[in-house]
Scaffold this active site. Structure first.
Site, PDB file in Angstrom:
ATOM      1  N   HIS A 133      16.997  16.512 -12.289  1.00  9.04           N
ATOM      2  CA  HIS A 133      15.833  17.377 -12.025  1.00  9.04           C
ATOM      3  C   HIS A 133      14.709  17.137 -13.035  1.00  9.04           C
ATOM      4  CE1 HIS A 133      18.543  19.854  -9.436  1.00  9.04           C
ATOM      5  NE2 HIS A 133      19.422  19.518 -10.371  1.00  9.04           N
ATOM      6  N   SER A 254      -8.764  -0.002 -20.515  1.00  8.97           N
ATOM      7  CA  SER A 254      -9.676   0.729 -19.645  1.00  8.97           C
ATOM      8  C   SER A 254     -11.091   0.233 -19.903  1.00  8.97           C
ATOM      9  CB  SER A 254      -9.579   2.223 -19.950  1.00  8.97           C
ATOM     10  OG  SER A 254     -10.803   2.866 -19.659  1.00  8.97           O
ATOM     11  N   LYS A 260      -6.916   2.944 -24.391  1.00  9.09           N
ATOM     12  CA  LYS A 260      -5.898   2.926 -23.335  1.00  9.09           C
ATOM     13  C   LYS A 260      -5.040   1.667 -23.308  1.00  9.09           C
ATOM     14  CE  LYS A 260      -5.195   5.709 -20.580  1.00  9.09           C
ATOM     15  NZ  LYS A 260      -5.891   6.090 -19.351  1.00  9.09           N
ATOM     16  N   ASN A 262      -2.595   0.782 -20.381  1.00 11.49           N
ATOM     17  CA  ASN A 262      -2.090   1.287 -19.103  1.00 11.49           C
ATOM     18  C   ASN A 262      -0.981   0.402 -18.537  1.00 11.49           C
ATOM     19  OD1 ASN A 262      -3.969   3.403 -19.112  1.00 11.49           O
ATOM     20  ND2 ASN A 262      -5.543   2.113 -18.191  1.00 11.49           N
ATOM     21  N   GLU A 267       2.854   0.112 -12.266  1.00 10.48           N
ATOM     22  CA  GLU A 267       2.209   0.925 -11.222  1.00 10.48           C
ATOM     23  C   GLU A 267       2.047   0.108  -9.946  1.00 10.48           C
ATOM     24  OE1 GLU A 267      -0.892   3.860 -13.223  1.00 10.48           O
ATOM     25  OE2 GLU A 267      -1.005   1.878 -14.115  1.00 10.48           O
ATOM     26  N   GLN A 299       5.017 -11.621  18.179  1.00  5.41           N
ATOM     27  CA  GLN A 299       4.249 -12.454  17.245  1.00  5.41           C
ATOM     28  C   GLN A 299       3.781 -11.642  16.036  1.00  5.41           C
ATOM     29  OE1 GLN A 299       1.464 -15.496  18.785  1.00  5.41           O
ATOM     30  NE2 GLN A 299      -0.147 -14.237  17.916  1.00  5.41           N
TER      31      GLN A 299
HETATM   32  N1  ARG Z   1       3.430 -17.535  18.585  1.00  8.71           N
HETATM   33  C1  ARG Z   1       4.499 -17.003  19.324  1.00  8.71           C
HETATM   34  C2  ARG Z   1       5.252 -15.930  18.533  1.00  8.71           C
HETATM   35  O1  ARG Z   1       5.137 -15.869  17.372  1.00  8.71           O
HETATM   36  C3  ARG Z   1       5.454 -18.087  19.672  1.00  8.71           C
HETATM   37  C4  ARG Z   1       6.140 -17.921  21.003  1.00  8.71           C
HETATM   38  C5  ARG Z   1       5.164 -17.941  22.083  1.00  8.71           C
HETATM   39  N2  ARG Z   1       5.805 -17.881  23.346  1.00  8.71           N
HETATM   40  C6  ARG Z   1       5.102 -17.574  24.420  1.00  8.71           C
HETATM   41  N3  ARG Z   1       5.714 -17.585  25.532  1.00  8.71           N
HETATM   42  N4  ARG Z   1       3.844 -17.245  24.353  1.00  8.71           N
HETATM   43  O2  ARG Z   1       5.957 -15.114  19.077  1.00  8.71           O
END
Ligand code: ARG
Length: 437
Positions: A133, A254, A260, A262, A267, A299
């Protein structure tokens, strides 16, 4: 610009080339390519300059590599995609890349654990108050405190190793989602590319990013540990605590206040933990509503993954630097322990050992603390006579427990802070670490 990913997924170019070379060789075994054609393709792939992708406007790294291959090898390049989809390629590339990054990260983690043990060995007998605590609770040895972080990092090492084994599964030969119509030897591909095993369902391959989540989850937990150490040390190096002197190289001044010093490095480690946790959250949310199998949404996993891997690695390096350049002022935490009542539990337990029921002992030690607080007495002010005069259930010997370094000697059960137990734990920790590398 909206759909393109080359500006970030070009980091996968090495993996994409390696995977395509292995796939070209696999295609010779099913009679699609002659071995001469395969070797032309492999050589052309090897000659691609990984940095050249920065100048291209192609959609993604896979398209870019095929474009280069066509330029360098001519029409034979058109055969490389026989039975192969970018959906499995992106899984393969990400797995290859991530496997390498995990190996690097595991090395950094081991380095950090080793630095913790070195710091522990520099102050083997330093006594510090342990907190619950955020209030002084019981005295522990400084190495015991550091070993707590060692254990957390050891579990991180374990988690990352487990994540690696789920990353290290070979997806090629799955096609877009339905499997390959060409009898490619998937096991041979796996061993050529250094994978432990092959994936078992082609639809799973197209739709799966669990291996990314496994890594992000292990990385997030590791960042939480680094963040907590950072928080401790920001406090412990403050004027209020004044236990630690952080190295000049990991602190900043600072622009306005000349005095200071820091703790910016720690951080930032604490702050950057948010990025990694954010990446885990982003990919969890990204995946949760996706219908089977591949969807372009996926993607979006890569920038999160790359950023998290970079952030974890740089944070591990930074904390290592902080640990290596920090010194403890042992008299300060010792004083903090002596100025408080961290010995109260030791007294209660000594009473219990002499036959007083623990609850009664707890009450009695509590009365002694209350009396001391009201009369401005510190533990060291109690002489053996005064202690027995306060209550005859105390014995004169119990006065020695007023030194916070004494009571801890009883905590010899495995995992406790008795000096000889900690010494054994330190050497056991060193042995365990050496076994990993
Ligand atoms: N750039 C795409 C990804 O990262 C690769 C696969 C793309 N496949 C597709 N059918 N568009 O997911």
């Amino acid at each position: 610009r909206f759909s393109g990913s080359l500006h970030f997924d070009r980091r996968l170019i090495g993996a994409d080339i390696e995977g395509s070379q292995a796939y070209a060789r696999a295609l010779t075994r099913v009679g699609i390519l002659t071995s001469d054609e395969a070797s032309t393709i492999c050589k052309a792939l090897a000659s691609i300059d990984p940095d050249s992708a920065a100048q291209s406007n192609d959609e993604d790294v896979h398209t870019y590599v095929i474009g280069c291959l066509k330029e360098k090898a001519g029409p034979v390049a058109d055969k490389i995609h026989t039975g192969r989809s970018r959906n499995e390629q992106v899984s393969l590339d990400t797995r290859l890349w991530l496997r390498g990054r995990i190996d690097g990260t595991l090395g950094l983690l081991r380095g950090l654990m080793s630095a913790l043990l070195d710091l522990a060995a520099r102050y083997p007998e330093a006594v510090v108050p342990g907190y619950t605590h955020m209030r002084r609770a019981q005295a522990v040895l400084w190495p015991h405190y550091l070993l707590a972080y060692y254990e957390m990092l050891m579990r991180d090492h374990e988690r990352l190793t487990q994540a690696r084994s789920r990353v290290n599964v070979m997806p090629l030969g799955s096609g877009a989602l339905a499997g390959s119509g060409f009898p490619v030897d998937r096991v041979a591909l796996a061993s050529e590319l250094g994978f432990e095993s092959i994936t078992l369902n082609s639809m799973d391959v197209s739709g799966d990013r669990d291996f990314v989540l496994d890594f992000l989850s292990a990385a997030s937990i590791a960042m939480v540990h680094l963040s907590r150490l950072a928080e401790d040390w920001i406090l412990y190096s403050s004027e209020e605590f004044d236990w630690l002197e952080l190295g000049d190289g990991v602190t900043s001044g600072s622009s306005l206040m000349p005095q200071k010093k820091n703790p910016d490095s720690m951080e930032l480690v604490r702050g950057k933990s948010g990025r990694v946790i954010g990446a885990l959250t982003a990919v969890l949310v990204l995946m949760k509503g996706l219908p089977m199998t591949y969807n372009r949404d996926m993607q979006e996993d890569k920038e999160q993954l790359f950023d998290a891997a970079d952030t974890l690695a740089s944070s591990l390096e930074m904390v290592r630097e902080v640990i290596d350049t920090t010194s403890l002022k042992p008299e300060r935490p010792r004083q903090a322990a002596e100025d408080s009542w961290v010995v109260a539990t030791d007294l209660a337990e000594a009473l219990a050992r002499s036959g007083v029921a623990f609850h009664q002992a707890h009450v009695l030690a509590g009365q002694l603390v209350l009396e001391s607080v009201q009369t401005g007495k510190k533990p060291a002010d109690w002489t053996p006579d005064a202690l027995v005069a306060f209550d005859p259930r105390f014995t004169p010997e119990m006065a020695s427990l007023m030194d916070p370094g004494q009571g801890m000697k009883t905590r010899r059960a495995h995992g406790g802070t008795a000096p000889e137990t900690v010494l054994a734990a330190l050497s056991e920790a060193r042995t365990r670490l050496e076994k990993l590398s």
